[in-house]
Design a protein around this motif. Structure first.
Motif, PDB file in Angstrom:
ATOM      1  N   ASN A   1      46.848  37.094  38.034  1.00 41.24           N
ATOM      2  CA  ASN A   1      45.471  37.028  38.505  1.00 41.24           C
ATOM      3  C   ASN A   1      45.433  37.563  39.934  1.00 41.24           C
ATOM      4  O   ASN A   1      46.453  38.027  40.451  1.00 41.24           O
ATOM      5  CB  ASN A   1      44.928  35.589  38.412  1.00 41.24           C
ATOM      6  CG  ASN A   1      45.748  34.624  39.239  1.00 41.24           C
ATOM      7  OD1 ASN A   1      45.913  34.805  40.441  1.00 41.24           O
ATOM      8  ND2 ASN A   1      46.278  33.586  38.604  1.00 41.24           N
ATOM      9  N   LEU A   2      44.302  37.500  40.574  1.00 43.49           N
ATOM     10  CA  LEU A   2      44.174  38.054  41.921  1.00 43.49           C
ATOM     11  C   LEU A   2      44.968  37.284  42.968  1.00 43.49           C
ATOM     12  O   LEU A   2      45.160  37.771  44.080  1.00 43.49           O
ATOM     13  CB  LEU A   2      42.698  38.133  42.318  1.00 43.49           C
ATOM     14  CG  LEU A   2      41.870  39.121  41.505  1.00 43.49           C
ATOM     15  CD1 LEU A   2      40.408  39.045  41.895  1.00 43.49           C
ATOM     16  CD2 LEU A   2      42.401  40.532  41.675  1.00 43.49           C
ATOM     17  N   GLU A   3      45.453  36.106  42.620  1.00 44.69           N
ATOM     18  CA  GLU A   3      46.254  35.301  43.543  1.00 44.69           C
ATOM     19  C   GLU A   3      47.754  35.458  43.315  1.00 44.69           C
ATOM     20  O   GLU A   3      48.567  34.910  44.060  1.00 44.69           O
ATOM     21  CB  GLU A   3      45.870  33.819  43.416  1.00 44.69           C
ATOM     22  CG  GLU A   3      44.394  33.540  43.687  1.00 44.69           C
ATOM     23  CD  GLU A   3      43.976  33.925  45.089  1.00 44.69           C
ATOM     24  OE1 GLU A   3      44.724  33.662  46.039  1.00 44.69           O
ATOM     25  OE2 GLU A   3      42.878  34.514  45.228  1.00 44.69           O
ATOM     26  N   THR A   4      48.146  36.193  42.296  1.00 46.84           N
ATOM     27  CA  THR A   4      49.560  36.375  41.969  1.00 46.84           C
ATOM     28  C   THR A   4      50.249  37.173  43.073  1.00 46.84           C
ATOM     29  O   THR A   4      49.747  38.201  43.513  1.00 46.84           O
ATOM     30  CB  THR A   4      49.719  37.114  40.631  1.00 46.84           C
ATOM     31  OG1 THR A   4      49.039  36.369  39.612  1.00 46.84           O
ATOM     32  CG2 THR A   4      51.183  37.256  40.248  1.00 46.84           C
ATOM     33  N   ILE A   5      51.386  36.679  43.503  1.00 40.41           N
ATOM     34  CA  ILE A   5      52.159  37.351  44.549  1.00 40.41           C
ATOM     35  C   ILE A   5      53.031  38.429  43.922  1.00 40.41           C
ATOM     36  O   ILE A   5      53.678  38.209  42.896  1.00 40.41           O
ATOM     37  CB  ILE A   5      53.027  36.333  45.313  1.00 40.41           C
ATOM     38  CG1 ILE A   5      52.120  35.351  46.045  1.00 40.41           C
ATOM     39  CG2 ILE A   5      53.977  37.028  46.275  1.00 40.41           C
ATOM     40  CD1 ILE A   5      52.852  34.201  46.694  1.00 40.41           C
ATOM     41  N   GLY A   6      53.039  39.592  44.541  1.00 41.73           N
ATOM     42  CA  GLY A   6      53.874  40.693  44.091  1.00 41.73           C
ATOM     43  C   GLY A   6      54.616  41.301  45.263  1.00 41.73           C
ATOM     44  O   GLY A   6      54.337  40.985  46.420  1.00 41.73           O
ATOM     45  N   ILE A   7      55.567  42.172  44.953  1.00 40.03           N
ATOM     46  CA  ILE A   7      56.337  42.825  46.005  1.00 40.03           C
ATOM     47  C   ILE A   7      56.625  44.268  45.610  1.00 40.03           C
ATOM     48  O   ILE A   7      56.911  44.556  44.451  1.00 40.03           O
ATOM     49  CB  ILE A   7      57.652  42.062  46.289  1.00 40.03           C
ATOM     50  CG1 ILE A   7      58.400  42.674  47.469  1.00 40.03           C
ATOM     51  CG2 ILE A   7      58.531  42.010  45.064  1.00 40.03           C
ATOM     52  CD1 ILE A   7      59.575  41.858  47.952  1.00 40.03           C
ATOM     53  N   PHE A   8      56.490  45.164  46.586  1.00 38.88           N
ATOM     54  CA  PHE A   8      56.874  46.560  46.394  1.00 38.88           C
ATOM     55  C   PHE A   8      58.306  46.730  46.871  1.00 38.88           C
ATOM     56  O   PHE A   8      58.675  46.234  47.926  1.00 38.88           O
ATOM     57  CB  PHE A   8      55.972  47.503  47.203  1.00 38.88           C
ATOM     58  CG  PHE A   8      54.662  47.788  46.533  1.00 38.88           C
ATOM     59  CD1 PHE A   8      54.549  48.831  45.633  1.00 38.88           C
ATOM     60  CD2 PHE A   8      53.555  47.031  46.812  1.00 38.88           C
ATOM     61  CE1 PHE A   8      53.343  49.105  45.010  1.00 38.88           C
ATOM     62  CE2 PHE A   8      52.338  47.297  46.201  1.00 38.88           C
ATOM     63  CZ  PHE A   8      52.238  48.340  45.301  1.00 38.88           C
TER      64      PHE A   8
END
Length: 94
Positions: free
Chosen positions: A21-28
């Motif tokens: 969802n829009l609160e999910t943390i991601g990393i590049f």
């Protein structure tokens, strides 16, 4: 980070697309030259999922904006998840 400044590299998220969802943390992670290979291996070992690279994310955004003048963040997330799950672009409702 805004949609105008997408970092270079692969984008990793936790779990599976049904939980994002829009609160999910991601990393590049920019692993083009193997500099981040250890970080990538750690992410995958800890349950993170490799999604798309920055070029493909920009493509998904481009295709969404070509269909609709004002695309919401929610629609962009929907288009992103749709592309990952279906390997094709989402047709947005106008």
């Amino acid at each position: 980070m805004t949609l105008k400044t997408i970092p270079k590299g692969g984008f990793y998220l936790t779990n599976s697309s049904k939980d994002w969802n829009l609160e999910t943390i991601g990393i590049f992670v920019d692993d083009e030259f193997g500099e981040e290979e250890e970080k990538t291996e750690q992410l995958l070992a800890n349950g993170w999922v490799e999604t798309l690279d920055s070029v493909m994310i920009e493509d998904v955004i481009y295709h969404a904006k070509e269909q609709k003048e004002k695309v919401t963040t929610e629609e962009l997330l929907e288009a992103f998840i749709y592309f990952i799950d279906n390997d094709s672009y989402l047709i947005l409702k106008k």
